[in-house]
Design a protein around this motif. Structure first.
Motif, short mmCIF file in Angstrom:
data_model
loop_
_atom_site.label_atom_id
_atom_site.label_comp_id
_atom_site.label_asym_id
_atom_site.label_seq_id
_atom_site.Cartn_x
_atom_site.Cartn_y
_atom_site.Cartn_z
N MET A 1 56.37 61.39 35.66
CA MET A 1 55.07 61.64 35.09
C MET A 1 54.43 60.36 34.57
N ASN A 2 55.20 59.44 34.02
CA ASN A 2 54.66 58.18 33.54
C ASN A 2 54.03 57.36 34.66
N ALA A 3 54.67 57.35 35.83
CA ALA A 3 54.11 56.62 36.97
C ALA A 3 52.77 57.20 37.37
N GLN A 4 52.64 58.50 37.30
CA GLN A 4 51.39 59.15 37.64
C GLN A 4 50.30 58.78 36.63
N ASN A 5 50.63 58.78 35.36
CA ASN A 5 49.68 58.39 34.32
C ASN A 5 49.28 56.93 34.47
N SER A 6 50.25 56.09 34.82
CA SER A 6 49.99 54.66 34.99
C SER A 6 49.02 54.42 36.15
N SER A 7 49.17 55.16 37.24
CA SER A 7 48.30 54.96 38.40
C SER A 7 46.86 55.36 38.10
N LYS A 8 46.65 56.27 37.16
CA LYS A 8 45.29 56.67 36.78
C LYS A 8 44.59 55.57 36.00
N LYS A 9 45.36 54.67 35.40
CA LYS A 9 44.80 53.58 34.62
C LYS A 9 44.42 52.38 35.49
N VAL A 10 44.90 52.35 36.73
CA VAL A 10 44.66 51.21 37.62
C VAL A 10 43.62 51.59 38.66
N GLU A 11 42.64 50.71 38.82
CA GLU A 11 41.59 50.93 39.81
C GLU A 11 41.49 49.72 40.72
N THR A 12 41.21 49.96 41.99
CA THR A 12 41.00 48.88 42.95
C THR A 12 39.56 48.94 43.41
N VAL A 13 38.88 47.79 43.34
CA VAL A 13 37.47 47.71 43.72
C VAL A 13 37.23 46.49 44.61
N ASP A 14 36.20 46.59 45.43
CA ASP A 14 35.72 45.46 46.21
C ASP A 14 34.42 45.00 45.59
N ILE A 15 34.35 43.70 45.31
CA ILE A 15 33.16 43.10 44.72
C ILE A 15 32.58 42.11 45.72
N GLN A 16 31.31 42.28 46.05
CA GLN A 16 30.65 41.34 46.96
C GLN A 16 30.20 40.13 46.15
N THR A 17 30.72 38.95 46.52
CA THR A 17 30.39 37.72 45.80
C THR A 17 29.63 36.76 46.70
N SER A 18 29.17 35.66 46.13
CA SER A 18 28.50 34.62 46.90
C SER A 18 29.48 33.49 47.25
N ALA A 19 30.77 33.72 47.09
CA ALA A 19 31.78 32.71 47.41
C ALA A 19 31.78 32.42 48.91
N VAL A 20 31.95 31.14 49.26
CA VAL A 20 31.85 30.75 50.66
C VAL A 20 33.02 29.93 51.18
N CYS A 21 33.92 29.46 50.30
CA CYS A 21 34.97 28.57 50.79
C CYS A 21 36.24 28.72 49.95
N GLY A 22 37.25 27.98 50.35
CA GLY A 22 38.53 28.00 49.65
C GLY A 22 38.43 27.49 48.22
N MET A 23 37.53 26.54 47.97
CA MET A 23 37.34 26.06 46.60
C MET A 23 36.80 27.18 45.72
N CYS A 24 35.90 27.98 46.26
CA CYS A 24 35.37 29.13 45.53
C CYS A 24 36.50 30.09 45.18
N GLU A 25 37.30 30.40 46.18
CA GLU A 25 38.43 31.32 45.98
C GLU A 25 39.36 30.79 44.90
N ASP A 26 39.67 29.50 44.96
CA ASP A 26 40.56 28.88 43.97
C ASP A 26 39.98 28.98 42.57
N LEU A 27 38.69 28.69 42.42
CA LEU A 27 38.04 28.73 41.11
C LEU A 27 38.01 30.15 40.56
#
Length: 101
Positions: free
Chosen positions: A1-27
């Protein structure tokens, strides 16, 4: 039951950014998001500018994550890049259309 409660607290999202290169990713990911409380995972697809983030909803919020990215000089979904931070980015990290992307 704890694992189930823990998974409700975690969310995965995709965010569209203006990043264009590896330096952006690193920063964005390696120098900032990894130190944000509640971030469990972050991965950038530089070709599309999509940042996938898994975070604990009880420790941070999607709005906060977007603001962190904006304060670094990148747009994050509908949150525009901070103009001062954008001006301080390396030249290769700047979009031709600037902070409006």
């Amino acid at each position: 039951m704890n694992a189930q409660n823990s998974s409700k607290k975690v969310e995965t999202v995709d965010i569209q950014t203006s990043a264009v290169c590896g330096m952006c990713e690193d920063l964005i990911i390696h120098k900032n998001l990894v130190y944000e409380k509640g971030i469990k995972f972050a991965e950038m697809d530089v070709e599309t500018g999509t940042l996938t983030v898994r975070y604990r909803k009880d420790k941070t919020s999607l709005g906060h994550i977007r603001n962190v990215i904006s304060n670094l000089g990148y747009s994050a979904d509908s949150v525009k890049a901070d103009s001062v931070a954008y001006e301080n980015l390396h030249f290769c990290c700047k979009q031709p259309c600037g902070v409006d992307k």
